[in-house]
Design a protein around this motif. Structure first.
Motif, PDB file in Angstrom:
ATOM      1  N   GLU A  36      67.303  62.580  -4.341  1.00 40.67           N
ATOM      2  CA  GLU A  36      68.305  61.973  -3.460  1.00 40.67           C
ATOM      3  C   GLU A  36      69.192  63.042  -2.827  1.00 40.67           C
ATOM      4  OE1 GLU A  36      71.764  58.510  -3.398  1.00 40.67           O
ATOM      5  OE2 GLU A  36      70.665  58.914  -5.251  1.00 40.67           O
ATOM      6  N   LYS A  37      69.546  64.058  -3.596  1.00 43.67           N
ATOM      7  CA  LYS A  37      70.442  65.106  -3.106  1.00 43.67           C
ATOM      8  C   LYS A  37      69.749  66.070  -2.144  1.00 43.67           C
ATOM      9  CE  LYS A  37      73.005  65.158  -7.492  1.00 43.67           C
ATOM     10  NZ  LYS A  37      73.255  65.950  -8.722  1.00 43.67           N
ATOM     11  N   ASN A  38      68.443  66.216  -2.277  1.00 45.60           N
ATOM     12  CA  ASN A  38      67.705  67.214  -1.498  1.00 45.60           C
ATOM     13  C   ASN A  38      67.395  66.675  -0.102  1.00 45.60           C
ATOM     14  OD1 ASN A  38      65.849  69.054  -0.438  1.00 45.60           O
ATOM     15  ND2 ASN A  38      64.893  69.420  -2.428  1.00 45.60           N
ATOM     16  N   ALA A  39      68.052  67.246   0.906  1.00 39.72           N
ATOM     17  CA  ALA A  39      67.884  66.767   2.284  1.00 39.72           C
ATOM     18  C   ALA A  39      66.471  67.004   2.809  1.00 39.72           C
ATOM     19  CB  ALA A  39      68.900  67.459   3.194  1.00 39.72           C
ATOM     20  N   ASN A  40      65.740  67.923   2.184  1.00 43.66           N
ATOM     21  CA  ASN A  40      64.372  68.203   2.633  1.00 43.66           C
ATOM     22  C   ASN A  40      63.366  67.166   2.141  1.00 43.66           C
ATOM     23  OD1 ASN A  40      65.025  70.622   4.031  1.00 43.66           O
ATOM     24  ND2 ASN A  40      65.089  71.722   2.072  1.00 43.66           N
ATOM     25  N   VAL A  41      63.783  66.372   1.165  1.00 41.17           N
ATOM     26  CA  VAL A  41      62.900  65.328   0.637  1.00 41.17           C
ATOM     27  C   VAL A  41      63.052  64.068   1.480  1.00 41.17           C
ATOM     28  CG1 VAL A  41      62.435  63.793  -1.310  1.00 41.17           C
ATOM     29  CG2 VAL A  41      62.884  66.218  -1.718  1.00 41.17           C
ATOM     30  N   LYS A  42      61.950  63.621   2.064  1.00 38.13           N
ATOM     31  CA  LYS A  42      61.963  62.423   2.896  1.00 38.13           C
ATOM     32  C   LYS A  42      61.313  61.227   2.203  1.00 38.13           C
ATOM     33  CE  LYS A  42      63.622  65.070   6.116  1.00 38.13           C
ATOM     34  NZ  LYS A  42      65.073  65.038   6.427  1.00 38.13           N
ATOM     35  N   VAL A  43      60.404  61.508   1.290  1.00 38.38           N
ATOM     36  CA  VAL A  43      59.692  60.446   0.579  1.00 38.38           C
ATOM     37  C   VAL A  43      59.301  60.956  -0.799  1.00 38.38           C
ATOM     38  CG1 VAL A  43      57.474  61.134   1.585  1.00 38.38           C
ATOM     39  CG2 VAL A  43      57.749  58.804   0.730  1.00 38.38           C
ATOM     40  N   ILE A  44      59.218  60.052  -1.775  1.00 38.44           N
ATOM     41  CA  ILE A  44      58.874  60.418  -3.152  1.00 38.44           C
ATOM     42  C   ILE A  44      57.581  59.723  -3.550  1.00 38.44           C
ATOM     43  CG2 ILE A  44      59.580  60.278  -5.586  1.00 38.44           C
ATOM     44  CD1 ILE A  44      62.260  60.026  -2.974  1.00 38.44           C
ATOM     45  N   VAL A  45      56.677  60.463  -4.162  1.00 36.61           N
ATOM     46  CA  VAL A  45      55.444  59.909  -4.720  1.00 36.61           C
ATOM     47  C   VAL A  45      55.515  60.035  -6.237  1.00 36.61           C
ATOM     48  CG1 VAL A  45      52.943  60.151  -4.929  1.00 36.61           C
ATOM     49  CG2 VAL A  45      54.037  60.420  -2.689  1.00 36.61           C
ATOM     50  N   LYS A 101      65.579  56.612   0.035  1.00 37.49           N
ATOM     51  CA  LYS A 101      64.336  57.198   0.536  1.00 37.49           C
ATOM     52  C   LYS A 101      63.164  56.395  -0.036  1.00 37.49           C
ATOM     53  CE  LYS A 101      66.638  61.703   0.428  1.00 37.49           C
ATOM     54  NZ  LYS A 101      66.626  63.108  -0.034  1.00 37.49           N
ATOM     55  N   PRO A 102      62.074  56.255   0.708  1.00 41.11           N
ATOM     56  CA  PRO A 102      60.923  55.496   0.196  1.00 41.11           C
ATOM     57  C   PRO A 102      60.342  56.121  -1.068  1.00 41.11           C
ATOM     58  CG  PRO A 102      60.724  55.865   2.559  1.00 41.11           C
ATOM     59  CD  PRO A 102      61.856  56.731   2.079  1.00 41.11           C
ATOM     60  N   VAL A 103      59.998  55.270  -2.030  1.00 44.90           N
ATOM     61  CA  VAL A 103      59.361  55.716  -3.264  1.00 44.90           C
ATOM     62  C   VAL A 103      58.006  55.028  -3.363  1.00 44.90           C
ATOM     63  CG1 VAL A 103      59.552  55.951  -5.764  1.00 44.90           C
ATOM     64  CG2 VAL A 103      61.628  55.922  -4.363  1.00 44.90           C
ATOM     65  N   ILE A 104      56.960  55.823  -3.461  1.00 46.93           N
ATOM     66  CA  ILE A 104      55.589  55.319  -3.507  1.00 46.93           C
ATOM     67  C   ILE A 104      55.022  55.550  -4.900  1.00 46.93           C
ATOM     68  CG2 ILE A 104      53.260  55.524  -2.548  1.00 46.93           C
ATOM     69  CD1 ILE A 104      54.643  56.845  -0.055  1.00 46.93           C
ATOM     70  N   ALA A 105      54.546  54.491  -5.541  1.00 51.66           N
ATOM     71  CA  ALA A 105      53.823  54.632  -6.811  1.00 51.66           C
ATOM     72  C   ALA A 105      52.338  54.770  -6.500  1.00 51.66           C
ATOM     73  CB  ALA A 105      54.066  53.425  -7.699  1.00 51.66           C
ATOM     74  N   SER A 106      51.703  55.759  -7.105  1.00 53.89           N
ATOM     75  CA  SER A 106      50.265  55.977  -6.949  1.00 53.89           C
ATOM     76  C   SER A 106      49.662  55.925  -8.346  1.00 53.89           C
ATOM     77  CB  SER A 106      50.011  57.337  -6.286  1.00 53.89           C
ATOM     78  OG  SER A 106      48.634  57.561  -6.085  1.00 53.89           O
ATOM     79  N   VAL A 107      48.998  54.818  -8.679  1.00 49.32           N
ATOM     80  CA  VAL A 107      48.661  54.545 -10.080  1.00 49.32           C
ATOM     81  C   VAL A 107      47.159  54.446 -10.322  1.00 49.32           C
ATOM     82  CG1 VAL A 107      50.868  53.347 -10.358  1.00 49.32           C
ATOM     83  CG2 VAL A 107      48.814  52.015  -9.852  1.00 49.32           C
ATOM     84  N   ASN A 156      56.851  69.562  -1.040  1.00 49.61           N
ATOM     85  CA  ASN A 156      56.054  70.137   0.037  1.00 49.61           C
ATOM     86  C   ASN A 156      55.981  69.150   1.198  1.00 49.61           C
ATOM     87  OD1 ASN A 156      54.412  72.172   1.192  1.00 49.61           O
ATOM     88  ND2 ASN A 156      52.575  71.016   0.640  1.00 49.61           N
ATOM     89  N   ASP A 157      56.173  69.658   2.404  1.00 44.70           N
ATOM     90  CA  ASP A 157      56.031  68.841   3.615  1.00 44.70           C
ATOM     91  C   ASP A 157      56.912  67.598   3.608  1.00 44.70           C
ATOM     92  OD1 ASP A 157      54.083  70.586   4.665  1.00 44.70           O
ATOM     93  OD2 ASP A 157      52.492  69.562   3.571  1.00 44.70           O
ATOM     94  N   GLY A 158      58.105  67.708   3.024  1.00 46.89           N
ATOM     95  CA  GLY A 158      59.021  66.578   2.992  1.00 46.89           C
ATOM     96  C   GLY A 158      58.731  65.577   1.893  1.00 46.89           C
ATOM     97  N   ILE A 159      57.733  65.872   1.053  1.00 48.00           N
ATOM     98  CA  ILE A 159      57.316  64.956  -0.015  1.00 48.00           C
ATOM     99  C   ILE A 159      57.677  65.549  -1.373  1.00 48.00           C
ATOM    100  CG2 ILE A 159      55.381  63.718  -1.061  1.00 48.00           C
ATOM    101  CD1 ILE A 159      53.866  64.212   1.623  1.00 48.00           C
ATOM    102  N   ALA A 160      58.375  64.768  -2.200  1.00 47.86           N
ATOM    103  CA  ALA A 160      58.589  65.128  -3.605  1.00 47.86           C
ATOM    104  C   ALA A 160      57.549  64.377  -4.420  1.00 47.86           C
ATOM    105  CB  ALA A 160      59.986  64.744  -4.050  1.00 47.86           C
ATOM    106  N   ARG A 161      56.739  65.104  -5.147  1.00 49.87           N
ATOM    107  CA  ARG A 161      55.719  64.488  -5.999  1.00 49.87           C
ATOM    108  C   ARG A 161      56.171  64.616  -7.449  1.00 49.87           C
ATOM    109  NH1 ARG A 161      53.274  67.006  -1.785  1.00 49.87           N
ATOM    110  NH2 ARG A 161      51.777  65.783  -0.560  1.00 49.87           N
ATOM    111  N   ILE A 162      56.386  63.480  -8.080  1.00 56.41           N
ATOM    112  CA  ILE A 162      56.811  63.440  -9.480  1.00 56.41           C
ATOM    113  C   ILE A 162      55.643  62.910 -10.304  1.00 56.41           C
ATOM    114  CG2 ILE A 162      58.483  62.574 -11.142  1.00 56.41           C
ATOM    115  CD1 ILE A 162      60.374  62.015  -8.801  1.00 56.41           C
ATOM    116  N   THR A 163      55.191  63.703 -11.252  1.00 55.42           N
ATOM    117  CA  THR A 163      54.060  63.315 -12.094  1.00 55.42           C
ATOM    118  C   THR A 163      54.529  63.108 -13.529  1.00 55.42           C
ATOM    119  OG1 THR A 163      52.514  64.587 -10.723  1.00 55.42           O
ATOM    120  CG2 THR A 163      51.777  63.990 -12.940  1.00 55.42           C
ATOM    121  N   LEU A 164      54.312  61.920 -14.054  1.00 55.65           N
ATOM    122  CA  LEU A 164      54.546  61.679 -15.478  1.00 55.65           C
ATOM    123  C   LEU A 164      53.528  62.518 -16.234  1.00 55.65           C
ATOM    124  CD1 LEU A 164      54.931  57.773 -15.394  1.00 55.65           C
ATOM    125  CD2 LEU A 164      56.647  59.543 -14.910  1.00 55.65           C
ATOM    126  N   ASN A 165      54.001  63.429 -17.069  1.00 51.93           N
ATOM    127  CA  ASN A 165      53.114  64.451 -17.612  1.00 51.93           C
ATOM    128  C   ASN A 165      53.177  64.526 -19.131  1.00 51.93           C
ATOM    129  OD1 ASN A 165      51.242  66.625 -17.369  1.00 51.93           O
ATOM    130  ND2 ASN A 165      52.916  68.079 -17.641  1.00 51.93           N
TER     131      ASN A 165
END
Length: 261
Positions: free
Chosen positions: A44-53, A99-105, A11-20
């Protein structure tokens, strides 16, 4: 993609990956690491993804390895080389992703979870985050590039202290050491992370890509070769009686017998 141990949203250029896998504190087992590796490829392949959380569901980001599963494997005479190689693969993909990868812990950020977090470009933490390099307590070495990444994050002396003792550090201590960039109240973490990620998603993607490439070349150019040595060393440790005793002691909630020898 359909996953069992991670969730992913775009959403909004952000890929949110949650360890679940909250029932075992999002343990970094082979299944979870494989899914995470696959999803990083998709990002990496998805051009719409600008940053990963990257974050974790439940009580914490990740408690590290699944101790019970490790002990069962040891009892059955199975090895750990595939698991260790997959952990190394994830760390390398995060560092090389353009692409930037942000850890939110939050909560426990232990073992491989700690090292996945510091493999990310930026780490944001909740006040209740608790970081520990737990490997030595079960007779192992830090995996997921741990020693390599930690020495560059905090220096050799402090990295030695954390890795050799398995000392726990708070979010504020991690902030002071430069491991995390911001610390927020637990209830604010998601909002603050999303605000930061959205700002980055609107930024210059080509600039981000080149900055990451240059940082990799200047600081991490031999990371891939290091990881091969890490896998070798971890496999050696995993074959020792110290490792088996460390796992057994953890499950029995006692001190390993090798401590103090």
């Amino acid at each position: 993609m359909s996953y069992k141990k991670i969730l992913s949203t775009y959403n909004d250029g952000i890929a949110r990956i949650t360890l679940n896998s909250p029932n075992n504190l999002n343990s970094m087992d082979y299944s979870l690491l494989s899914e995470l590796s696959e999803e990083l490829d998709q990002c990496e392949k998805n051009a719409n993804v600008k940053v990963i959380v990257l974050n974790g569901a439940g009580k914490g980001f990740s408690g590290g390895g699944d101790i019970a599963a490790m002990y069962k494997s040891i009892e059955e005479g199975q090895g750990f080389s595939q698991l260790i190689e997959k952990a190394a693969e994830v760390a390398l993909k995060i560092k090389k992703l353009p692409k930037p990868v942000i850890a939110s812990v939050h909560g426990p950020v232990a073992g491989a979870g700690f090292n996945v977090a510091i493999a990310c470009d930026i780490c944001i933490a909740a006040e209740n985050a608790l970081f520990l390099q737990a490997f030595v307590k079960i007779g192992l070495i830090p995996d997921c590039g741990g020693v390599y990444l930690l020495t560059r994050a905090v220096g050799a002396a402090k990295a030695s202290e954390l890795a050799l003792t398995g000392k726990k550090i708070s979010a504020r201590e991690a902030l002071d050491m430069g491991i995390v960039s911001e610390v927020y109240k637990k209830e604010e973490l998601e909002e603050k992370t999303n605000k930061f990620a959205l700002k980055m998603a609107k930024g210059p993607a080509v600039s981000y890509k080149n900055i990451k490439e240059l940082i990799y070349k200047s600081q991490f150019s031999d990371f891939e070769e290091y990881l091969k040595e890490e896998v070798r060393a971890q496999v050696e440790c995993s074959k020792t009686e110290d490792f088996k005793e460390g796992l057994k002691a953890f499950l029995e909630k006692r001190q390993p017998k090798y401590i103090g020898k």
